[in-house]
Design a protein around this motif. Structure first.
Motif, mmCIF file in Angstrom:
data_model
loop_
_atom_site.group_PDB
_atom_site.id
_atom_site.type_symbol
_atom_site.label_atom_id
_atom_site.label_comp_id
_atom_site.label_asym_id
_atom_site.label_seq_id
_atom_site.Cartn_x
_atom_site.Cartn_y
_atom_site.Cartn_z
ATOM 1 N N ASP A 1 -7.449 -9.896 -6.956
ATOM 2 C CA ASP A 1 -6.747 -10.814 -6.075
ATOM 3 C C ASP A 1 -5.384 -11.126 -6.674
ATOM 4 O O ASP A 1 -5.128 -10.852 -7.857
ATOM 5 C CB ASP A 1 -7.553 -12.099 -5.883
ATOM 6 C CG ASP A 1 -7.176 -12.846 -4.603
ATOM 7 O OD1 ASP A 1 -6.241 -12.403 -3.907
ATOM 8 O OD2 ASP A 1 -7.813 -13.867 -4.307
ATOM 9 N N THR A 2 -4.499 -11.708 -5.864
ATOM 10 C CA THR A 2 -3.169 -12.128 -6.306
ATOM 11 C C THR A 2 -2.864 -13.497 -5.715
ATOM 12 O O THR A 2 -3.569 -13.984 -4.828
ATOM 13 C CB THR A 2 -2.076 -11.140 -5.856
ATOM 14 O OG1 THR A 2 -1.828 -11.332 -4.453
ATOM 15 C CG2 THR A 2 -2.468 -9.694 -6.106
ATOM 16 N N ILE B 1 0.107 -13.910 -4.251
ATOM 17 C CA ILE B 1 1.236 -13.612 -3.364
ATOM 18 C C ILE B 1 1.017 -14.292 -2.019
ATOM 19 O O ILE B 1 -0.048 -14.152 -1.404
ATOM 20 C CB ILE B 1 1.392 -12.095 -3.159
ATOM 21 C CG1 ILE B 1 1.650 -11.406 -4.502
ATOM 22 C CG2 ILE B 1 2.532 -11.796 -2.197
ATOM 23 C CD1 ILE B 1 1.718 -9.889 -4.395
ATOM 24 N N TYR C 1 4.683 -12.805 -9.383
ATOM 25 C CA TYR C 1 3.330 -13.162 -8.965
ATOM 26 C C TYR C 1 2.318 -12.846 -10.059
ATOM 27 O O TYR C 1 2.613 -12.120 -11.017
ATOM 28 C CB TYR C 1 2.953 -12.446 -7.671
ATOM 29 C CG TYR C 1 2.691 -10.957 -7.820
ATOM 30 C CD1 TYR C 1 1.403 -10.475 -8.047
ATOM 31 C CD2 TYR C 1 3.728 -10.027 -7.709
ATOM 32 C CE1 TYR C 1 1.154 -9.123 -8.175
ATOM 33 C CE2 TYR C 1 3.497 -8.674 -7.824
ATOM 34 C CZ TYR C 1 2.213 -8.223 -8.060
ATOM 35 O OH TYR C 1 1.972 -6.884 -8.193
ATOM 36 N N SER D 1 1.052 -14.887 1.865
ATOM 37 C CA SER D 1 0.865 -13.926 2.949
ATOM 38 C C SER D 1 2.172 -13.631 3.678
ATOM 39 O O SER D 1 2.416 -12.498 4.129
ATOM 40 C CB SER D 1 -0.187 -14.425 3.939
ATOM 41 O OG SER D 1 0.195 -15.659 4.508
ATOM 42 N N ASP E 1 -1.834 -11.658 -10.861
ATOM 43 C CA ASP E 1 -3.026 -11.008 -10.315
ATOM 44 C C ASP E 1 -4.154 -11.134 -11.322
ATOM 45 O O ASP E 1 -3.920 -11.348 -12.513
ATOM 46 C CB ASP E 1 -2.745 -9.533 -10.004
ATOM 47 C CG ASP E 1 -2.567 -8.696 -11.253
ATOM 48 O OD1 ASP E 1 -3.572 -8.157 -11.758
ATOM 49 O OD2 ASP E 1 -1.418 -8.587 -11.741
ATOM 50 N N GLN F 1 -2.584 -5.078 -5.850
ATOM 51 C CA GLN F 1 -2.159 -4.643 -4.526
ATOM 52 C C GLN F 1 -2.626 -3.212 -4.249
ATOM 53 O O GLN F 1 -2.618 -2.363 -5.133
ATOM 54 C CB GLN F 1 -0.631 -4.693 -4.408
ATOM 55 C CG GLN F 1 -0.049 -6.082 -4.641
ATOM 56 C CD GLN F 1 1.458 -6.070 -4.560
ATOM 57 O OE1 GLN F 1 2.031 -5.702 -3.540
ATOM 58 N NE2 GLN F 1 2.108 -6.470 -5.634
ATOM 59 N N TYR G 1 -2.090 -6.436 2.600
ATOM 60 C CA TYR G 1 -2.023 -5.559 1.442
ATOM 61 C C TYR G 1 -2.181 -6.329 0.137
ATOM 62 O O TYR G 1 -2.466 -5.742 -0.907
ATOM 63 C CB TYR G 1 -0.698 -4.797 1.413
ATOM 64 C CG TYR G 1 -0.602 -3.722 2.474
ATOM 65 C CD1 TYR G 1 -1.708 -3.352 3.219
ATOM 66 C CD2 TYR G 1 0.595 -3.066 2.710
ATOM 67 C CE1 TYR G 1 -1.625 -2.369 4.188
ATOM 68 C CE2 TYR G 1 0.697 -2.081 3.680
ATOM 69 C CZ TYR G 1 -0.416 -1.743 4.414
ATOM 70 O OH TYR G 1 -0.327 -0.771 5.374
ATOM 71 N N CYS G 2 -1.969 -7.634 0.160
ATOM 72 C CA CYS G 2 -2.037 -8.447 -1.042
ATOM 73 C C CYS G 2 -3.289 -9.320 -1.052
ATOM 74 O O CYS G 2 -3.410 -10.220 -1.891
ATOM 75 C CB CYS G 2 -0.797 -9.325 -1.166
ATOM 76 S SG CYS G 2 0.756 -8.457 -0.852
ATOM 77 N N ASP G 3 -4.201 -9.095 -0.115
ATOM 78 C CA ASP G 3 -5.425 -9.883 -0.046
ATOM 79 C C ASP G 3 -6.368 -9.524 -1.189
ATOM 80 O O ASP G 3 -6.192 -8.522 -1.888
ATOM 81 C CB ASP G 3 -6.146 -9.635 1.277
ATOM 82 C CG ASP G 3 -5.463 -10.314 2.442
ATOM 83 O OD1 ASP G 3 -4.548 -11.124 2.185
ATOM 84 O OD2 ASP G 3 -5.836 -10.026 3.597
ATOM 85 N N CYS H 1 4.142 -11.270 1.508
ATOM 86 C CA CYS H 1 3.524 -9.946 1.587
ATOM 87 C C CYS H 1 3.926 -9.247 2.879
ATOM 88 O O CYS H 1 4.294 -8.071 2.880
ATOM 89 C CB CYS H 1 2.011 -10.081 1.492
ATOM 90 S SG CYS H 1 1.126 -8.508 1.401
ATOM 91 N N TYR I 1 5.896 -5.724 2.875
ATOM 92 C CA TYR I 1 5.152 -4.512 3.207
ATOM 93 C C TYR I 1 4.943 -4.306 4.703
ATOM 94 O O TYR I 1 4.415 -3.268 5.110
ATOM 95 C CB TYR I 1 3.790 -4.532 2.512
ATOM 96 C CG TYR I 1 3.898 -4.581 1.016
ATOM 97 C CD1 TYR I 1 4.157 -3.432 0.279
ATOM 98 C CD2 TYR I 1 3.768 -5.786 0.329
ATOM 99 C CE1 TYR I 1 4.277 -3.473 -1.096
ATOM 100 C CE2 TYR I 1 3.878 -5.845 -1.045
ATOM 101 C CZ TYR I 1 4.129 -4.685 -1.751
ATOM 102 O OH TYR I 1 4.249 -4.753 -3.121
#
Length: 240
Positions: free
Chosen positions: A210-211, A213, A188, A215, A190, A50, A227-229, A218, A222
């Motif tokens: 990447d993760t 998580i 999660y 969307s 990553d 992230q 932010y988690c892309d 996320c 946040y």
């Protein structure tokens, strides 16, 4: 730089793995010390998949001191963006980490490390926390665990990494990690893969992260869902 110091980057960001190894050896009545400094400019600061800078560039620096016995200590700092923290009201704009530890090499290919790290955010002390970080490295593989002492501040993190030397002195690095939130929230995974090479005395790296998580999770955490892309981070480092 002593080999054990290269593992310190795992407690911060993969971007610094491309740093050029350099150190000044200082002799003293207590034995030899290696002292090194590293400066890094990265297109993003990625922590466990992230962004910590809301997708913006990061300027990072470290100072490390290692004794020939295996004991070491250091400090690492980076800019951050409060928008990348849950609640979006933390006020954090800088992170300063302090760490001490001990590394021991059984052979050239097998070593262990135990570290205590403190993470501080001068403008947002509610995010301060400690982690105990044991790890073992064997034949390019590293297995490590980060135990966040403060529940809910620094979740538990377990990771496995691998470094491999490619032709033309290019280093391939890969990792996979699991974040356990402990105090609630979605656990999660990553992962990352990157390449690094020393060019004209500079460590240059390109890292994909990447993760898994969701969307929606996320966005709820946040305030934004990007932010988690997945992320492609470029970093340039210089060690002194």
């Amino acid at each position: 730089m002593l080999k054990k110091l290269t593992t310190l980057a795992l407690s911060t960001t993969l971007c610094t793995l491309s740093g050029v190894a350099a150190a000044e050896t200082v002799e003293s009545p207590l034995g030899n010390f290696d002292v090194s400094m590293t400066a890094t400019l990265a297109s993003d600061y990625i922590w466990r998949g992230q962004s910590q800078t809301a997708g913006e560039a990061a300027i990072q620096g470290s100072l490390d001191v290692a004794h020939e016995s295996g004991l070491y200590a250091g400090v690492w700092a980076s800019n951050v963006d409060d928008a990348a923290f849950p609640g979006n009201t933390s006020g954090a704009d800088i992170e300063v980490d302090y760490y001490i530890g001990y590394g021991y090499g059984f052979t050239d290919d097998i070593s262990v490390d135990l570290q205590l790290a403190k993470y501080t955010y001068p403008q947002a002390s509610q995010w301060n926390g400690y982690e105990v970080i044991p790890s073992i490295t064997a034949y390019g593989f590293t297995l490590g665990h980060k135990y966040g002492v403060e529940t809910g501040v620094h979740p538990t993190y377990t990771w496995v990494g691998y470094d491999y030397e490619l032709p033309y002195e290019i280093t391939l690095s890969a990792s996979y990690g699991l974040t356990d939130q402990k105090a609630g929230g979605e656990d999660y995974n990553d992962w990352s893969v990157g390449v690094g090479k020393t060019i004209f005395g500079l460590g240059v790296s390109l890292t994909y992260t990447d993760t898994d998580i969701d969307s929606e999770v996320c966005a709820a955490t946040y305030g934004k869902d990007d932010y988690c892309d997945s992320n492609l981070t470029v970093a340039v480092s210089k060690s002194f």
